[in-house]
Design an enzyme around this catalytic site. Structure first.
Site, short mmCIF file in Angstrom:
data_model
loop_
_atom_site.label_atom_id
_atom_site.label_comp_id
_atom_site.label_asym_id
_atom_site.label_seq_id
_atom_site.Cartn_x
_atom_site.Cartn_y
_atom_site.Cartn_z
N LYS A 1 0.82 -1.23 0.00
CA LYS A 1 0.00 0.00 0.00
C LYS A 1 0.84 1.26 0.00
O LYS A 1 0.44 2.28 -0.55
CB LYS A 1 -0.97 0.00 1.17
CG LYS A 1 -0.32 -0.30 2.50
CD LYS A 1 -1.33 -0.86 3.49
CE LYS A 1 -0.62 -1.32 4.76
NZ LYS A 1 -0.01 -2.65 4.61
N GLU B 1 -5.04 -5.27 -5.74
CA GLU B 1 -6.23 -5.63 -4.97
C GLU B 1 -5.89 -5.88 -3.50
O GLU B 1 -6.62 -5.49 -2.60
CB GLU B 1 -6.87 -6.88 -5.60
CG GLU B 1 -8.02 -7.51 -4.86
CD GLU B 1 -9.25 -6.61 -4.76
OE1 GLU B 1 -9.45 -6.01 -3.68
OE2 GLU B 1 -9.99 -6.49 -5.74
N GLY C 1 -6.82 -6.69 2.38
CA GLY C 1 -6.24 -8.04 2.32
C GLY C 1 -6.92 -8.89 1.27
O GLY C 1 -7.00 -8.52 0.10
N ASP D 1 -1.37 3.91 8.22
CA ASP D 1 -1.72 2.74 7.42
C ASP D 1 -3.10 2.93 6.77
O ASP D 1 -3.27 2.73 5.57
CB ASP D 1 -1.72 1.48 8.30
CG ASP D 1 -2.22 0.25 7.55
OD1 ASP D 1 -1.43 -0.32 6.79
OD2 ASP D 1 -3.40 -0.11 7.73
N LYS E 1 -4.33 3.51 2.65
CA LYS E 1 -5.37 2.71 2.00
C LYS E 1 -6.49 3.58 1.45
O LYS E 1 -6.97 3.36 0.34
CB LYS E 1 -5.91 1.68 3.00
CG LYS E 1 -4.88 0.59 3.29
CD LYS E 1 -5.29 -0.26 4.48
CE LYS E 1 -4.31 -1.40 4.73
NZ LYS E 1 -4.51 -2.03 6.06
#
Lengths: 405, 405
Positions: free
Chosen positions: B97, B121, B126, B194, B198
């Protein structure tokens, strides 16, 4: 540019037309080419004869038309038309679950043979992406189980019965008034045939072989009472009509039945007309898809995506979205595995239930009827107990298996 | 047969290898051809030198290798390697990512130019299918909003804090013991970077333009107390770390922040390390994706699907999975829209809060601190109120926006 035909111009057909018009620019960009509706098949042409036609031959004989979206419904006209279109080397996409559940294996094989695609994302879960993600995004997985809420009408009714303490008849009237259930004969929804067709499609995809609707034990929500929903709530569960398919030790098992769904399960939170389906893959574990299971534009949005998928992948799409023909089986696809069952019994003292059903918990008893949660009981033993209840002058009013996570 | 290389052999890289071995048969059938791991790039070769190599040139100079799965992580080595692979005309798939959020626009443009695919993807959610369904199954939709829980570690911590009345420090220790949070420096998870990466990826896809992480106001779950979770429960809400992006009247707005999530929302039921993301399309309405947001095999299952997608669609995949480069903006992508906010204030009489925050509801008051639910307040007014709280000798300990459905 891709020229397509739409067969049928009811809710779904006109929705496909509307979506392809409204979002034409972004669809063209993402498809890599424009998608143009060249002809629309209707029963009777009352306007715009350049676009509308009542003759399938106008479509079959037009070499510019390379794909079709079938939105007629049923199988009577849809089946021969779709067959003719595929045979002529045209890809076909549809939301017609009856067609796919009944003739899927044959139409898939025909598409493959002719080098075209036969796709049906919209046949289960309306606009919610399910079939393509299950078959393509999870292609590295053996699908071990697929289950969920695939009928919005009954889910709406159960939501109303549970929230408003409404009985089945009142919830059905409301669903009919809102246009969710058929007024003339609502049995396709409330007795489970609609959910049965949808799980037949998902099970056929998951197992790679045609699962026939007549082999799927199917029970709807008729007979459920507010009593059952209240008792379920006390057990930390919702009651949902669950369509399910899974690999068991003795082979595939498939069913449609109202079940106790523990509130921790994602499916318990699926309310009103929404749909939700859990897929368990051997690599990925549980994944869950949720969305509006019906409706003009959502369904049309899925059909539009299938048109693009057909254009992009052609017959190669059937490496992942496919099943083989297989004869109907002599026996239903039941599972003999033990489970926890809720039973509601009338005309028998509640104190007799542990003796009949084995270890468990008395959930409710209003004198007239009693609910018992029988733990770890096989379907065979459950059947045996029901026979004894009858012999003792009582009657089993409801049986609900509890979904295990 | 497709020969691929795997870069890196840690959790993800060895997972890709394992999935491609374990389900080789069904992957080959669904891909239409076998996928074979020809080389694996590692720092140091200790076994099987036919398979393992420490030189990227062994991969770049092998004409049989047409695709690679990047599983090194970070950008230092991954970025130049991925660039070199794409430049050499090889498709690359990744779960990285940081790489995608930072260099996505450049790598996508390079892939397109070279006629190959760059897919990711597994970088969000995940193994849960999200990016492909959002971009392909919903291609007939303008995505108006995408939001959800994309960090499993903080969701695990919040679940524990809420269920066990645990404080932040104890929940963090537990998450570290279980290997969910970094022991040395857990800030990537708990402070939001994080989740920020995303949502940068999802927002870039939804809006079609690079959204830069530095333009995304990001706040983690540090500072949350059991007091807040109990107060939220009284309001019929869970507290979740929500990453969100939506089109507002003044343009795109994006953020990462802990929020009050009403229990009716599907996201409230996402617990432990699971992820869940809602996508709102203009045709389909809300759809929801849920699954295990991390883990060796789930992540590898998504990478395997991307390898097949790259093989099937090649560069055409970037008609739908793509965004344009765009410079970072001088200001954050905030929204000035009013909302309902929960505020926890210390050192000030609860009775003063309505005067400062306007209409609302006192939620909790333990003498030391008080929680107030301010209705329909703009971020500007909220900031103003916090300034006044400070001027009066108090301090704002927590602000949580309430998610509207």
């Amino acid at each position: 540019m891709i020229n397509i035909a739409i067969l049928g111009f009811g809710t779904v057909g006109s929705g496909v037309y509307a979506v392809l018009q409204k979002n034409a620019g972004l669809i063209a960009r993402r498809a890599g080419q424009e998608i143009r509706v060249k002809r629309v098949l209707v029963l009777e042409v009352t306007e715009n004869p350049e676009l509308f036609t009542s003759s399938i031959d106008d479509i079959l004989n037009d070499p510019e038309i390379t794909m079709a979206a079938e939105a007629i419904g049923g199988v009577k006209a849809a089946y021969p038309y779709v067959k003719a279109l595929l045979a002529s080397g045209r890809s076909v996409v549809t939301s017609n679950k009856e067609l796919v559940a009944t003739h899927g294996a044959e139409l898939l094989a025909l598409a493959k043979e002719k080098g075209v695609a036969f796709l049906f994302e919209a046949s289960v879960g309306g606009g919610m992406p399910l079939i393509t993600p299950m078959c393509q995004s999870l292609l590295a997985n053996q699908v071990e189980e697929v289950y969920g809420i695939v009928n919005g009408t009954t889910n709406y009714m159960l939501t109303r019965m549970s929230r408003e303490n409404m009985d089945f008849a009142a919830a059905l009237r409301e669903a009919q008034q809102l246009g969710y259930a058929e007024t003339k004969d609502p049995s396709d929804d409330v007795d489970g045939p609609d959910a049965c067709r949808k799980i037949a499609i998902l099970a056929s995809l998951a197992f790679g072989k045609q699962v026939h609707t007549q082999n799927i034990p199917t029970r709807g929500i008729r007979g459920l009472e507010p009593f059952d929903l209240r008792a379920a709530a006390r057990l930390g569960c919702a009651v949902k009509l669950i369509a399910w398919a899974r690999q068991t030790e003795t082979g595939p098992a498939v069913g449609v039945e109202p079940m106790l769904v523990p509130l921790e399960n994602q499916l318990a939170g699926v309310e009103d007309v929404f749909n939700g389906v859990l897929v368990r893959g051997d690599m990925v574990g549980n994944v869950f898809f949720y969305g509006r299971g019906a409706g003009k534009l959502p369904t049309a949005s899925a059909i539009a995506a299938d048109l693009v998928l057909a254009a992009q992948q052609g017959a190669a799409v059937h490496n992942s979205i496919f099943w083989e023909p297989s004869p109907a089986l002599p026996a239903p696809l039941t599972s003999g595995e033990p489970a926890t069952y809720y039973v509601r019994v009338k005309g028998l003292a509640a104190s007799m239930l542990p003796g009949l059903y084995g270890p468990g918990e008395l959930v409710a008893d209003d004198g007239g009827q009693a609910a018992y949660l029988a733990e770890n009981i096989t379907p065979k033993k459950l059947y045996e107990a029901a026979r004894q209840v009858k012999a003792l002058g009582g009657s089993v009013q409801m049986e609900l298996r509890r979904l295990e996570q």
